[in-house]
Design an enzyme around this catalytic site. Structure first.
Site, PDB file in Angstrom:
ATOM      1  N   HIS A 101       0.268  -1.032   5.317  1.00 60.06           N
ATOM      2  CA  HIS A 101       0.942  -1.937   4.383  1.00 60.06           C
ATOM      3  C   HIS A 101       2.421  -1.567   4.231  1.00 60.06           C
ATOM      4  O   HIS A 101       2.817  -0.966   3.240  1.00 60.06           O
ATOM      5  CB  HIS A 101       0.217  -1.853   3.038  1.00 60.06           C
ATOM      6  CG  HIS A 101       0.685  -2.814   1.988  1.00 60.06           C
ATOM      7  ND1 HIS A 101       1.330  -3.994   2.273  1.00 60.06           N
ATOM      8  CD2 HIS A 101       0.598  -2.751   0.630  1.00 60.06           C
ATOM      9  CE1 HIS A 101       1.637  -4.622   1.126  1.00 60.06           C
ATOM     10  NE2 HIS A 101       1.198  -3.884   0.127  1.00 60.06           N
ATOM     11  N   CYS A 114       4.870  -6.923  -3.079  1.00 58.52           N
ATOM     12  CA  CYS A 114       4.119  -6.915  -1.822  1.00 58.52           C
ATOM     13  C   CYS A 114       4.090  -8.285  -1.158  1.00 58.52           C
ATOM     14  O   CYS A 114       3.648  -8.420  -0.024  1.00 58.52           O
ATOM     15  CB  CYS A 114       2.704  -6.398  -2.069  1.00 58.52           C
ATOM     16  SG  CYS A 114       2.713  -4.819  -2.932  1.00 58.52           S
TER      17      CYS A 114
END
Lengths: 387, 387
Positions: A333, A84
């Site tokens: 996200h 991420c």
């Protein structure tokens, strides 16, 4: 070492875009290039962050592909991956290459396309950020990891479920006015604590949504940046550190060392402390993550983060606005795009051009986190002097 | 800018190892660390090249995972991906970080685990280096791309099938004495031209085998490197460029611009020309690739490469030994490990310690190539002065 500024920024909205990483990269990079007076010939290199396009789209070698597609053939174009934090790292590498005098003008971008994937392949792809040989074998997922972390945090510091839910309530409220956000509706504390259980004590509205998206910036050596834009954003500090790669490796699950050490490094370079920061975009992949991050970044004492959110101290009009963009919880996200997406939002704040403008914001911080606290980047940015 | 040397090297054999990328990375990095007098605390950063572990093993975030597993927690650990050039790029980033004074000691590694994959997932994963929206849609594979290239080369320059087969014959012969090679048996020109058709005119023995493997080096600023080893290998020049991302983007399929421009950059930095190179490890993913590469790197005139191989000029005892390790064709091609695997072989040559030692080798070159000529790295290395 030279000082470095952001001259141009570009992004797509984050959401269900029905577009692959090549298209998202072309859009984000083209918009960033057009946003300032840079010519294609001026660009010396490109760094691109991406996490799961290989698994979900069968598309790797994305950095040269995007570079060649936007007319940047013949320069080094490199993909960085750190789950991420993939584009936080891309930004960092681009920054270092200018700071050290290797390059003058560099594009950093991040892309991810996720919403077309089926649930099973999506879950498997996202889980690839964990150590397959240890956490993967136990079946622990990322909601599971952050569920453990929240359980421990509540036990250790007496935080309540309702205080934690206040993170989602705040970020969803902030998302309403951000046209780049995937979720633009509010939720209440009751909605959060009564939503479907995902990984106890985490509920559905404690979890950020997947999204497709791309974001890009044009970085330039200070001096050159001023020729490309009237409002260069200075990179005051940058930190990047690796922490523990799995839950069993932690002494204390409520502190992610990757964040604390990356933050120390960024603050020290910028010559500031957490008390000098005016606006923050941090990695709220789960409500619990925002609370831990806000303490790891030094904004609140250990155990005080949950209370601070519940008291409104991190709202847009609070003493330290956190995630005025809506954060990962509302904006979404798109993993590989998130880090530069956060930097995009901070630039907009420091240029006094944000939908949820933080009054008087002069110093902003972006915090990107990958894996089970495995890797973190922290970037401290300063506004153009003439704003 | 400071000068940089390789202090330590480590590798696994390349072959069917029944090991995942984490294990391969731990082995290669541990061996490189043990090969010199470096302490864990001295290492400032780690770069790791990998291509398809996300798709084949469901394992991403490998750089922090390997770093944390070998006791290098708390430093930046970054994965770079550029298809088959993934670890050439990792080496390049590590090198630049020392050259520019950001770090003093950095580990660069490359890993890939491929042989446990089924044929369908393997083919799809490898194909992810191509632009899925153009070449992917047409069904063109990498053997197909190099088949087109060879067809054009033979048409343009009158090379014969037998001349091209001489590449495989030479590299398989070199592999016999290399204990790190997957294939250690010879083939004849007849074996090659009569082997199973893969992508006409390419036959089975024109194609490199997949493999599992890991390779690593410890880089250090010159001055520091001398404290870590008696035989530091100097990095004299390094180039990294992006070329065309798909076959349809080329004016001339027989020249891959990524290689020519990366080579120019590496030669110019080293202050040498191709005529000064004593030993070469180049990217022979197919026999045809070695011929094109040897011309793109400036060792032979356009159209002369095939003849040169057939005449033995690139054998271990020839005027310019190419791929004395056996190259990708015999040693094998664990994609993300290949670039640093080549550098490992060149270091062994320059330390006068190779199984197929090139007499008097003082300057070596390693050439890594990814995608449809999309990205290339070229590294020029110089031997320790006291050999």
């Amino acid at each position: 070492m030279r000082s470095v500024s952001i001259a141009g920024t570009g992004t797509t909205a984050f959401g269900e875009l029905d577009a692959g990483v090549k298209e998202l990269g072309i859009k984000a990079v083209s918009r960033a290039l057009r946003s300032c007076d840079v010519r294609r010939d001026d660009v010396d290199a490109l760094y691109l962050g991406n996490f799961v396009a290989g698994a979900l789209e069968g598309q790797e070698a994305i950095a040269p592909l995007v570079a060649d597609s936007v007319g940047l053939t013949g320069i080094p174009a490199t993909k960085t991956e750190g789950a991420c934090a993939s584009s936080g790292i891309a930004f960092r590498e681009a920054y270092q290459s200018i700071r050290t005098g290797v390059h003058d003008v560099v594009v950093a971008t991040g892309v991810e396309s996720m919403t077309n994937a089926g649930t099973a392949e999506f879950t498997r792809a996202l889980g690839s950020a964990a150590d397959q040989g240890t956490e993967g074998e136990t079946g622990l997922t990322f909601p599971g990891f952050y569920g453990l972390l929240l359980d421990r945090y509540m036990h250790e510091y007496g935080a309540t479920r309702e205080q934690v839910a206040a993170v989602s309530v705040k970020n969803r409220r902030n998302g309403v006015s951000n046209p780049r956000a995937r979720f633009r509706s509010e939720v209440t504390v009751e909605d959060v604590v009564e939503s479907r259980r995902v990984a106890d004590p985490l509920r559905l509205y404690d979890c950020c949504p997947a999204a497709d998206g791309g974001a890009a910036v044009v970085l330039a050596a200070s001096g050159i940046a001023e020729e490309l834009t009237d409002a260069p954003i200075q990179v005051l500090g940058s930190g990047h550190t690796t922490g523990r790669s799995a839950a069993y490796r932690y002494d204390d699950l409520t502190t992610l060392e990757a964040t604390t050490t990356a933050a120390e490094s960024a603050y020290s370079q910028a010559g500031i402390g957490p008390e000098d920061v005016d606006v923050v975009e941090l990695h709220d992949c789960f409500s619990a993550a925002e609370i831990g991050d806000s303490e790891d970044l030094g904004f609140f004492e250990k155990g005080e983060g949950a209370k601070a959110v519940a008291e409104g101290r991190t709202a847009v009009d609070g003493e330290l606005p956190i995630n005025p963009s809506g954060g990962l919880l509302a904006k979404g996200h798109p993993v590989g795009a998130t880090g530069i997406g956060q930097i995009y939002e901070i630039c907009k704040q420091l240029r006094r051009d944000h939908e949820n403008q933080v009054e008087g914001a002069e110093i902003g911080l972006a915090h990107n986190l990958g894996g089970s606290g495995a890797v973190s980047t922290v970037t401290v940015l300063g506004g153009p002097s003439d704003v």
